[in-house]
Motif scaffolding. Sequence first.
Motif, PDB file in Angstrom:
ATOM      1  N   SER A 134       0.837  -1.210   0.000  1.00  0.00           N
ATOM      2  CA  SER A 134       0.000   0.000   0.000  1.00  0.00           C
ATOM      3  C   SER A 134       0.865   1.251   0.000  1.00  0.00           C
ATOM      4  CB  SER A 134      -0.920   0.019   1.216  1.00  0.00           C
ATOM      5  OG  SER A 134      -1.798  -1.059   1.180  1.00  0.00           O
ATOM      6  N   ARG A 135       1.935   1.239   0.759  1.00  0.00           N
ATOM      7  CA  ARG A 135       2.816   2.392   0.799  1.00  0.00           C
ATOM      8  C   ARG A 135       3.552   2.581  -0.508  1.00  0.00           C
ATOM      9  NH1 ARG A 135       5.452   3.010   6.215  1.00  0.00           N
ATOM     10  NH2 ARG A 135       4.181   1.448   7.079  1.00  0.00           N
ATOM     11  N   GLN A 136       3.919   1.490  -1.128  1.00  0.00           N
ATOM     12  CA  GLN A 136       4.566   1.611  -2.424  1.00  0.00           C
ATOM     13  C   GLN A 136       3.614   2.266  -3.429  1.00  0.00           C
ATOM     14  OE1 GLN A 136       5.701  -2.512  -2.856  1.00  0.00           O
ATOM     15  NE2 GLN A 136       7.818  -2.064  -2.317  1.00  0.00           N
ATOM     16  N   MET A 137       2.339   1.905  -3.377  1.00  0.00           N
ATOM     17  CA  MET A 137       1.344   2.499  -4.257  1.00  0.00           C
ATOM     18  C   MET A 137       1.182   3.986  -3.949  1.00  0.00           C
ATOM     19  SD  MET A 137      -0.797   2.329  -6.729  1.00  0.00           S
ATOM     20  CE  MET A 137      -1.158   0.627  -7.020  1.00  0.00           C
ATOM     21  N   ALA A 138       1.156   4.336  -2.664  1.00  0.00           N
ATOM     22  CA  ALA A 138       1.020   5.747  -2.276  1.00  0.00           C
ATOM     23  C   ALA A 138       2.204   6.560  -2.776  1.00  0.00           C
ATOM     24  CB  ALA A 138       0.879   5.862  -0.761  1.00  0.00           C
ATOM     25  N   VAL A 139       3.386   6.001  -2.739  1.00  0.00           N
ATOM     26  CA  VAL A 139       4.577   6.691  -3.254  1.00  0.00           C
ATOM     27  C   VAL A 139       4.428   6.889  -4.760  1.00  0.00           C
ATOM     28  CG1 VAL A 139       7.053   6.429  -3.718  1.00  0.00           C
ATOM     29  CG2 VAL A 139       6.157   5.927  -1.443  1.00  0.00           C
ATOM     30  N   THR A 140       3.974   5.867  -5.449  1.00  0.00           N
ATOM     31  CA  THR A 140       3.775   5.955  -6.892  1.00  0.00           C
ATOM     32  C   THR A 140       2.769   7.043  -7.242  1.00  0.00           C
ATOM     33  OG1 THR A 140       4.278   3.599  -7.146  1.00  0.00           O
ATOM     34  CG2 THR A 140       3.087   4.650  -8.951  1.00  0.00           C
ATOM     35  N   LEU A 141       1.724   7.178  -6.416  1.00  0.00           N
ATOM     36  CA  LEU A 141       0.684   8.179  -6.656  1.00  0.00           C
ATOM     37  C   LEU A 141       1.067   9.572  -6.149  1.00  0.00           C
ATOM     38  CD1 LEU A 141      -2.434   6.029  -5.730  1.00  0.00           C
ATOM     39  CD2 LEU A 141      -1.666   6.685  -8.024  1.00  0.00           C
ATOM     40  N   VAL A 193      -2.095   4.765   8.041  1.00  0.00           N
ATOM     41  CA  VAL A 193      -2.072   3.323   7.886  1.00  0.00           C
ATOM     42  C   VAL A 193      -2.839   2.691   9.032  1.00  0.00           C
ATOM     43  CG1 VAL A 193      -0.585   1.291   7.759  1.00  0.00           C
ATOM     44  CG2 VAL A 193       0.172   3.451   6.758  1.00  0.00           C
ATOM     45  N   ARG A 194      -3.777   1.840   8.696  1.00  0.00           N
ATOM     46  CA  ARG A 194      -4.551   1.105   9.702  1.00  0.00           C
ATOM     47  C   ARG A 194      -4.350  -0.374   9.463  1.00  0.00           C
ATOM     48  NH1 ARG A 194     -10.268   4.367   9.805  1.00  0.00           N
ATOM     49  NH2 ARG A 194      -9.404   6.306  10.609  1.00  0.00           N
ATOM     50  N   SER A 195      -4.161  -1.105  10.545  1.00  0.00           N
ATOM     51  CA  SER A 195      -3.918  -2.542  10.430  1.00  0.00           C
ATOM     52  C   SER A 195      -4.522  -3.270  11.620  1.00  0.00           C
ATOM     53  CB  SER A 195      -2.413  -2.809  10.388  1.00  0.00           C
ATOM     54  OG  SER A 195      -2.152  -4.196  10.416  1.00  0.00           O
ATOM     55  N   ASP A 196      -4.903  -4.528  11.385  1.00  0.00           N
ATOM     56  CA  ASP A 196      -5.393  -5.355  12.476  1.00  0.00           C
ATOM     57  C   ASP A 196      -4.253  -6.150  13.119  1.00  0.00           C
ATOM     58  OD1 ASP A 196      -4.912  -7.139  10.440  1.00  0.00           O
ATOM     59  OD2 ASP A 196      -6.808  -8.208  10.644  1.00  0.00           O
ATOM     60  N   SER A 197      -3.033  -5.902  12.686  1.00  0.00           N
ATOM     61  CA  SER A 197      -1.864  -6.549  13.281  1.00  0.00           C
ATOM     62  C   SER A 197      -1.316  -5.676  14.405  1.00  0.00           C
ATOM     63  CB  SER A 197      -0.779  -6.790  12.238  1.00  0.00           C
ATOM     64  OG  SER A 197       0.385  -7.286  12.862  1.00  0.00           O
ATOM     65  N   GLN A 198      -1.733  -5.979  15.605  1.00  0.00           N
ATOM     66  CA  GLN A 198      -1.309  -5.184  16.758  1.00  0.00           C
ATOM     67  C   GLN A 198       0.205  -5.244  16.937  1.00  0.00           C
ATOM     68  OE1 GLN A 198      -3.098  -6.298  20.502  1.00  0.00           O
ATOM     69  NE2 GLN A 198      -2.933  -4.215  21.259  1.00  0.00           N
ATOM     70  N   THR A 199       0.786  -6.394  16.693  1.00  0.00           N
ATOM     71  CA  THR A 199       2.231  -6.547  16.832  1.00  0.00           C
ATOM     72  C   THR A 199       2.969  -5.635  15.863  1.00  0.00           C
ATOM     73  OG1 THR A 199       1.960  -8.846  17.527  1.00  0.00           O
ATOM     74  CG2 THR A 199       4.139  -8.205  16.723  1.00  0.00           C
ATOM     75  N   ASP A 259      11.631  -2.251   5.421  1.00  0.00           N
ATOM     76  CA  ASP A 259      11.064  -1.743   4.171  1.00  0.00           C
ATOM     77  C   ASP A 259      10.006  -0.681   4.436  1.00  0.00           C
ATOM     78  OD1 ASP A 259      12.655  -3.464   2.719  1.00  0.00           O
ATOM     79  OD2 ASP A 259      11.030  -4.875   2.238  1.00  0.00           O
ATOM     80  N   ILE A 260       9.121  -0.948   5.391  1.00  0.00           N
ATOM     81  CA  ILE A 260       8.045  -0.006   5.727  1.00  0.00           C
ATOM     82  C   ILE A 260       8.636   1.305   6.244  1.00  0.00           C
ATOM     83  CG2 ILE A 260       6.125   0.428   7.315  1.00  0.00           C
ATOM     84  CD1 ILE A 260       5.470  -2.594   7.074  1.00  0.00           C
ATOM     85  N   HIS A 283      11.598   2.549   5.654  1.00  0.00           N
ATOM     86  CA  HIS A 283      12.263   3.246   4.551  1.00  0.00           C
ATOM     87  C   HIS A 283      11.225   3.990   3.704  1.00  0.00           C
ATOM     88  CE1 HIS A 283      14.837   4.179   1.191  1.00  0.00           C
ATOM     89  NE2 HIS A 283      13.980   3.573   0.393  1.00  0.00           N
ATOM     90  N   LEU A 284      10.151   3.321   3.335  1.00  0.00           N
ATOM     91  CA  LEU A 284       9.103   3.960   2.542  1.00  0.00           C
ATOM     92  C   LEU A 284       8.438   5.100   3.309  1.00  0.00           C
ATOM     93  CD1 LEU A 284       7.463   0.868   0.824  1.00  0.00           C
ATOM     94  CD2 LEU A 284       8.737   2.695  -0.295  1.00  0.00           C
ATOM     95  N   SER A 285       8.360   4.972   4.631  1.00  0.00           N
ATOM     96  CA  SER A 285       7.729   6.012   5.458  1.00  0.00           C
ATOM     97  C   SER A 285       8.452   7.342   5.357  1.00  0.00           C
ATOM     98  CB  SER A 285       7.689   5.571   6.923  1.00  0.00           C
ATOM     99  OG  SER A 285       6.866   4.442   7.072  1.00  0.00           O
ATOM    100  N   SER A 286       9.741   7.293   5.133  1.00  0.00           N
ATOM    101  CA  SER A 286      10.517   8.531   5.053  1.00  0.00           C
ATOM    102  C   SER A 286      10.158   9.365   3.823  1.00  0.00           C
ATOM    103  CB  SER A 286      12.013   8.210   5.050  1.00  0.00           C
ATOM    104  OG  SER A 286      12.374   7.542   3.851  1.00  0.00           O
ATOM    105  N   MET A 287       9.395   8.797   2.907  1.00  0.00           N
ATOM    106  CA  MET A 287       9.018   9.493   1.687  1.00  0.00           C
ATOM    107  C   MET A 287       7.733  10.315   1.839  1.00  0.00           C
ATOM    108  SD  MET A 287       9.855   6.533  -1.028  1.00  0.00           S
ATOM    109  CE  MET A 287      11.448   5.729  -1.035  1.00  0.00           C
ATOM    110  N   PHE A 288       7.145  10.324   3.036  1.00  0.00           N
ATOM    111  CA  PHE A 288       5.898  11.033   3.270  1.00  0.00           C
ATOM    112  C   PHE A 288       6.120  12.210   4.216  1.00  0.00           C
ATOM    113  CE2 PHE A 288       4.745   6.707   2.179  1.00  0.00           C
ATOM    114  CZ  PHE A 288       3.799   6.916   1.196  1.00  0.00           C
ATOM    115  N   SER A 289       5.366  13.270   4.005  1.00  0.00           N
ATOM    116  CA  SER A 289       5.416  14.413   4.913  1.00  0.00           C
ATOM    117  C   SER A 289       4.819  14.052   6.260  1.00  0.00           C
ATOM    118  CB  SER A 289       4.621  15.591   4.330  1.00  0.00           C
ATOM    119  OG  SER A 289       5.174  15.991   3.120  1.00  0.00           O
TER     120      SER A 289
END
Length: 63
Positions: A6-13, A20-26, A46-47, A49-55
């Motif tokens: 999903s983050r890769q798609m957001a970077v592309t867009l 980001v919402r997830s049901d994975s509490q861990t 990976d997540i 690294h991709l996070s650094s691309m967002f304001s």
Amino acid sequence: MSIRSSRQMAVTLKTSNLRVRSDSQTLIKVLTNRAMIKEIFGVVADIKHLSSMFSYISFDFIP
């Protein structure tokens, strides 16, 4: 994991803010508390690294 793709798609867009919402509490705990779990280290790296691309980015757990 779907968060990573999903983050890769957001970077592309060229999205600058992401919630980001997830049901994975861990996973959400690892991403928000900077803790580390050996078994998911690569995915978390990976997540982060991709996070650094967002304001703005947030991670929320949803049961």
